[in-house]
Design a protein around this motif. Structure first.
Motif, short mmCIF file in Angstrom:
data_model
loop_
_atom_site.label_atom_id
_atom_site.label_comp_id
_atom_site.label_asym_id
_atom_site.label_seq_id
_atom_site.Cartn_x
_atom_site.Cartn_y
_atom_site.Cartn_z
N LEU A 1 0.79 -1.21 0.16
CA LEU A 1 -0.08 -0.02 -0.11
C LEU A 1 0.94 1.34 -0.05
CD1 LEU A 1 -2.86 1.21 0.35
CD2 LEU A 1 -2.46 1.27 2.78
N LEU A 2 1.99 1.10 0.68
CA LEU A 2 2.89 2.26 1.02
C LEU A 2 3.36 2.67 -0.55
CD1 LEU A 2 4.15 4.24 2.94
CD2 LEU A 2 6.01 2.54 3.25
N THR A 3 3.70 1.86 -1.36
CA THR A 3 4.39 2.16 -2.61
C THR A 3 3.28 2.79 -3.56
OG1 THR A 3 3.54 -0.06 -3.62
CG2 THR A 3 5.50 -0.10 -2.55
N MET A 4 2.11 2.67 -3.30
CA MET A 4 0.98 3.37 -3.90
C MET A 4 0.57 4.73 -3.31
SD MET A 4 -1.53 0.37 -5.32
CE MET A 4 -1.81 -0.32 -3.56
N ALA A 5 0.97 5.02 -2.15
CA ALA A 5 0.55 6.06 -1.53
C ALA A 5 0.56 7.44 -2.01
CB ALA A 5 1.02 6.34 0.06
N GLU A 6 -0.33 8.38 -2.23
CA GLU A 6 -0.29 9.66 -2.77
C GLU A 6 -0.93 10.78 -1.89
OE1 GLU A 6 0.31 11.41 -5.89
OE2 GLU A 6 1.73 10.05 -5.81
N ASP A 7 -0.82 10.14 -0.36
CA ASP A 7 -1.54 11.34 0.46
C ASP A 7 -0.77 11.00 1.68
OD1 ASP A 7 -4.12 12.51 1.01
OD2 ASP A 7 -3.43 11.73 2.95
N LEU A 8 -0.34 11.88 2.53
CA LEU A 8 0.26 12.10 3.69
C LEU A 8 -0.28 11.01 4.73
CD1 LEU A 8 1.36 15.76 4.24
CD2 LEU A 8 2.93 13.90 3.62
N ILE A 9 -1.37 10.95 4.88
CA ILE A 9 -2.41 10.01 5.70
C ILE A 9 -2.17 8.85 5.42
CG2 ILE A 9 -4.47 9.42 6.97
CD1 ILE A 9 -5.18 12.44 6.69
N VAL A 10 -2.33 8.40 4.25
CA VAL A 10 -2.15 7.05 3.74
C VAL A 10 -0.71 6.52 3.96
CG1 VAL A 10 -2.48 5.34 1.84
CG2 VAL A 10 -3.98 7.19 2.18
N MET A 11 0.22 7.30 3.55
CA MET A 11 1.61 7.16 3.85
C MET A 11 1.94 6.66 5.23
SD MET A 11 5.07 9.44 2.57
CE MET A 11 5.43 10.30 4.22
N TYR A 12 1.31 7.45 6.11
CA TYR A 12 1.82 7.21 7.49
C TYR A 12 1.20 5.81 7.99
CZ TYR A 12 2.26 7.60 12.35
OH TYR A 12 2.54 7.49 13.71
N ILE A 13 0.00 5.78 7.67
CA ILE A 13 -0.55 4.59 8.16
C ILE A 13 -0.03 3.31 7.53
CG2 ILE A 13 -2.84 4.48 6.79
CD1 ILE A 13 -2.73 4.42 10.40
N ALA A 14 0.19 3.33 6.16
CA ALA A 14 0.96 2.30 5.53
C ALA A 14 2.19 2.15 6.04
CB ALA A 14 0.89 2.49 4.07
N LEU A 15 2.88 3.19 6.54
CA LEU A 15 4.53 2.95 6.87
C LEU A 15 4.33 2.27 8.26
CD1 LEU A 15 7.36 3.76 6.32
CD2 LEU A 15 7.01 5.93 7.46
N GLU A 16 3.45 2.66 8.93
CA GLU A 16 3.14 1.91 10.37
C GLU A 16 2.78 0.47 10.24
OE1 GLU A 16 3.85 3.24 13.44
OE2 GLU A 16 4.67 4.76 12.17
N LEU A 17 1.71 0.41 9.36
CA LEU A 17 1.57 -1.36 9.03
C LEU A 17 2.95 -2.08 8.59
CD1 LEU A 17 -0.61 -3.35 9.35
CD2 LEU A 17 -1.40 -2.59 6.85
N SER A 18 3.58 -1.34 7.75
CA SER A 18 4.91 -2.14 7.19
C SER A 18 5.89 -2.14 8.10
CB SER A 18 5.38 -1.49 5.92
OG SER A 18 5.81 -0.52 6.22
N THR A 19 5.90 -1.36 9.36
CA THR A 19 7.12 -1.52 10.30
C THR A 19 6.67 -2.30 11.70
OG1 THR A 19 6.62 0.84 10.76
CG2 THR A 19 8.60 0.39 9.39
N MET A 20 5.45 -1.87 11.90
CA MET A 20 4.99 -2.63 13.28
C MET A 20 5.15 -4.04 13.44
SD MET A 20 3.18 -1.14 15.87
CE MET A 20 1.77 -0.17 15.56
N PRO A 21 4.81 -4.91 12.17
CA PRO A 21 5.37 -6.28 12.42
C PRO A 21 6.71 -6.56 12.72
CG PRO A 21 3.80 -5.98 10.79
CD PRO A 21 4.22 -4.83 11.02
N ALA A 22 7.49 -5.53 11.96
CA ALA A 22 8.95 -5.76 12.20
C ALA A 22 9.58 -5.76 13.27
CB ALA A 22 9.68 -4.66 11.38
N TYR A 23 9.07 -5.07 14.52
CA TYR A 23 9.58 -4.86 15.77
C TYR A 23 9.31 -6.17 16.31
CZ TYR A 23 8.22 0.00 14.78
OH TYR A 23 7.85 1.17 14.33
N VAL A 24 8.01 -7.13 16.17
CA VAL A 24 7.76 -8.42 16.72
C VAL A 24 8.84 -9.24 16.08
CG1 VAL A 24 6.13 -9.91 17.03
CG2 VAL A 24 5.28 -7.57 16.60
N LEU A 25 9.10 -9.29 14.83
CA LEU A 25 9.88 -10.26 14.09
C LEU A 25 11.36 -9.91 14.91
CD1 LEU A 25 9.04 -10.00 10.45
CD2 LEU A 25 8.57 -11.76 11.95
N MET A 26 11.74 -8.79 14.97
CA MET A 26 13.21 -8.40 15.58
C MET A 26 13.25 -9.26 16.93
SD MET A 26 14.86 -7.15 13.14
CE MET A 26 15.89 -6.06 13.48
N GLY A 27 12.21 -9.20 17.75
CA GLY A 27 12.42 -9.62 19.05
C GLY A 27 11.31 -11.25 19.20
#
Lengths: 459, 166
Positions: A113-139
């Motif tokens: 979704l982030l790759t298609m984002a054309e809006d700051l809000i969509v960009m932010y929320i997509a960025l969160e969705l793409s990084t949030m699971p990373a915290y869990v995977l790292m730990g």
């Protein structure tokens, strides 16, 4: 009217796959099946993303599935499939697979979704969705206290940069009265516009471990399981570069000095990443610094605000992500210390030669993916007159050969590590690595049509 | 007249918000810090009210001042083994203070140089119904994606808190 929304089928599919994997307990074969299903669904999503074509702005202009997004989405889904396939074969260290696969697929969905984002809000929320699971995977290893500490540090720093990013976005919205990229009117906004863009970029810089914001990466990677690093260090980066290309394209015309900022960050990342990687003996740390360096190369093409540069950068993220993920997956099998790879060539000649292919691609030697990627990165920076940056890029690439070849030397001429148990054969994991090796060559051979589709002029 | 009243109210609320933030950072006791945070949150809620954003004000007070602060107190209560653990030394970092000053000065200078060219404001503030309508039409996509983010957070919390055999 709804027919246009078929273009989002890959995202829907991959999120659905994440749910299936999450409830993998109910499937026959349970944990392993969940990972297989995840791999199959992600692979199907990749095919659909590639076949789905492109469209203009959709959903109130908030997303635009254009050619860059199509390439990046395909890459993200395909790499997620590859990763899940490997996890199906070897599993996560000390823990079950299905949560990891589900989280990775959520992250992939957010990234797409982030790759298609054309809006700051969509960009932010997509960025969160793409990084949030990373915290869990790292730990992911719950009983590994140092690993959890690394994950916590990563989480806190990433959250801090997210907040800084939101702060910057609030300025951008205040100036232009809209959050849409197309309607960001920053012309004549002076210092406030520059500040807003800078703060917004800080969030993206930090998540892609660009030079002044890279300090979390080596520690977080070194504490995490190598298989998690394989995902976290590659897939979110593709999405990050794609959205950065969009954001920069939207604001570069109105905000002066972005070229300089990007060029300076690129130069710092290349220098720091490559020089700091030289003395590392832990493969995860080495790849963390190598990731910093590669972010530098990518920013080199993003700096001049040309569509060719954006295309080249997105092409190179995929060309970087495939070998980088594969190297970490081998590290997950063999051990993360360089000495663990000793005499790998005599134990597992195929894996060792594949490693050579990946490392050589990362250095940028023809005819592999990395060579064509770097060629067009340097080319687009050169056409924008950033000669000093290109010279620096070529020089640091030579430096990078130093530490990549150290890995090769260890594999062929190092000492056999004492007391290692023979690795159990896992055909699916080996298949995943074989696909990665073939893909590294194939992306290089097929570079011309791919780059042409991305709008990069050839010749 | 209303300008003056608004100005005075703004000064009080903004001052209270900043006071709460400073208090939170300088207190040695984590429980006191949680209460300072609560104070700051309520002041920010008041600022929203001043901007005629009733819904945001209510939600802010309910969620941040109510739920989040109470959650923090619960976390402190459940994780602190001894009473003494709640008292931490305050670390004064000169570098941090300098950076904060530079950053604050930069933001202030940027806003000051921009002047009062703020975007056109609507005559009346949109009400809660309009907000809800927007949230489920124009902003439906980010709204739904936010639910996925929360789901991931939930899965993560379960993953780390559950003890079980493999």
């Amino acid at each position: 009217m709804l027919s246009g929304y078929w273009i989002f089928a890959p995202e829907v599919l991959i999120v659905a796959g994440a749910f299936i994997a999450l409830f993998g307990d109910l499937l026959p074969g349970r944990d392993r099946t969940a990972a297989y299903v995840g791999a199959a669904v992600a692979a199907l999503a990749a095919v659909l993303a590639a076949a789905g074509g492109t469209a203009g702005p959709m959903v109130f202009g908030q997303v635009e599935p254009d050619e860059i997004a199509r390439f990046a989405r395909t890459g993200i889904a395909a790499l997620t499939a590859l990763w899940a396939l490997w996890v199906a074969g070897r599993g996560m260290p000390d823990e079950r697979r299905r949560d990891a696969v589900a989280l990775a697929m959520f992250a992939a969905g957010g990234g797409m979704l982030l790759t298609m984002a054309e809006d700051l809000i969509v960009m932010y929320i997509a960025l969160e969705l793409s990084t949030m699971p990373a915290y869990v995977l790292m730990g992911y290893r719950r009983r590994d206290v140092p690993g959890l500490e690394g994950a916590l540090k990563y989480f806190l720093l990433a959250m801090l940069t997210s907040i800084i990013m939101l702060y910057g976005m609030s300025f951008l919205y205040g100036i232009s009265g809209s959050t849409s990229f197309a309607e960001l009117a920053l012309e004549g906004s002076g210092m406030l516009g520059v500040l807003g863009v800078m703060l917004t970029l800080v969030g993206l810089f930090a998540k892609m471990s660009a030079a002044p914001f890279h300090y979390w990466a080596p520690d977080a990677y070194a504490g995490a399981p190598a298989v998690s690093v394989a995902f976290v260090s590659t897939v979110p980066k593709i999405a990050g570069i794609a959205v950065m290309a969009r954001l920069l394209h939207a604001v570069a015309g109105d905000v002066g000095g972005l070229v300089t900022i990007m060029a300076v960050v690129a130069a710092a990342s290349m220098l720091l990443g490559n020089l700091a990687a030289l003395p590392q003996s832990d493969l995860r740390r080495l790849m963390a610094y190598s990731g910093v360096a590669h972010t530098g190369y990518l920013f080199m093409a993003l700096a001049p605000d040309t569509s060719a540069g954006y295309g080249a950068a997105v092409f190179y993220t995929v060309a970087y992500a495939v070998p980088s993920m594969a190297i970490m997956l081998v590290a997950a099998e063999e051990g993360s210390d360089l000495t663990d790879l000793g005499k790998l060539a005599s134990r597992r000649p195929l894996a060792a030669w594949s490693m050579v292919v990946w490392l050589v691609s990362l250095i940028g030697i023809p005819p592999l993916a990395g060579f064509f990627g770097k060629l067009y990165l340097f080319g687009s920076a050169l056409s924008a007159g950033l000669v000093w940056l290109v010279v620096l890029g070529v020089l640091t690439s030579v430096v990078s050969a130093g530490y990549y070849f150290r890995v090769v030397r260890e594999m062929f001429f190092g000492d056999e590590p004492a007391g290692i148990a023979a690795l159990e054969p896992a055909p699916t994991a080996s298949l995943a690595l074989a696909i990665a090796a073939i893909a590294t060559v194939a992306i290089g051979v097929g570079a011309s049509p791919l780059l042409a589709a991305l709008g990069v002029a050839l010749g | 007249m209303t300008e003056t009243v608004n100005g005075i109210a703004f000064a009080i609320l903004a001052g209270a918000a900043i006071l709460g933030a400073v208090g939170m950072l300088t207190t040695r006791n984590v429980i006191h810090a949680a209460f300072w945070l609560l104070e700051s949150m309520i002041a920010v809620g008041g600022l929203f009210l001043l901007l005629q954003a009733e819904y945001l004000a209510v939600v802010h007070v309910l969620v941040y001042a109510g739920a989040v602060s109470v959650l923090m107190l619960f976390v402190i209560m459940l994780t602190l083994r001894r009473r003494e653990d709640s008292v931490r030394p305050v670390e004064v970092s000169v570098a941090g203070a300098v950076m904060a000053l530079v950053f604050g000065g930069l933001v202030f200078a940027a806003i000051a140089s921009y002047g009062d060219r703020v975007a056109e404001m609507p005559e009346t503030a949109p009400d809660t119904a309009a907000l809800g309508e927007l949230l489920f039409s124009r902003w439906a996509l980010p709204f739904e994606v936010a639910s996925l983010v929360l789901l991931v957070a939930l899965v993560a919390a379960v993953w780390w808190s559950r003890e079980e055999k493999r």
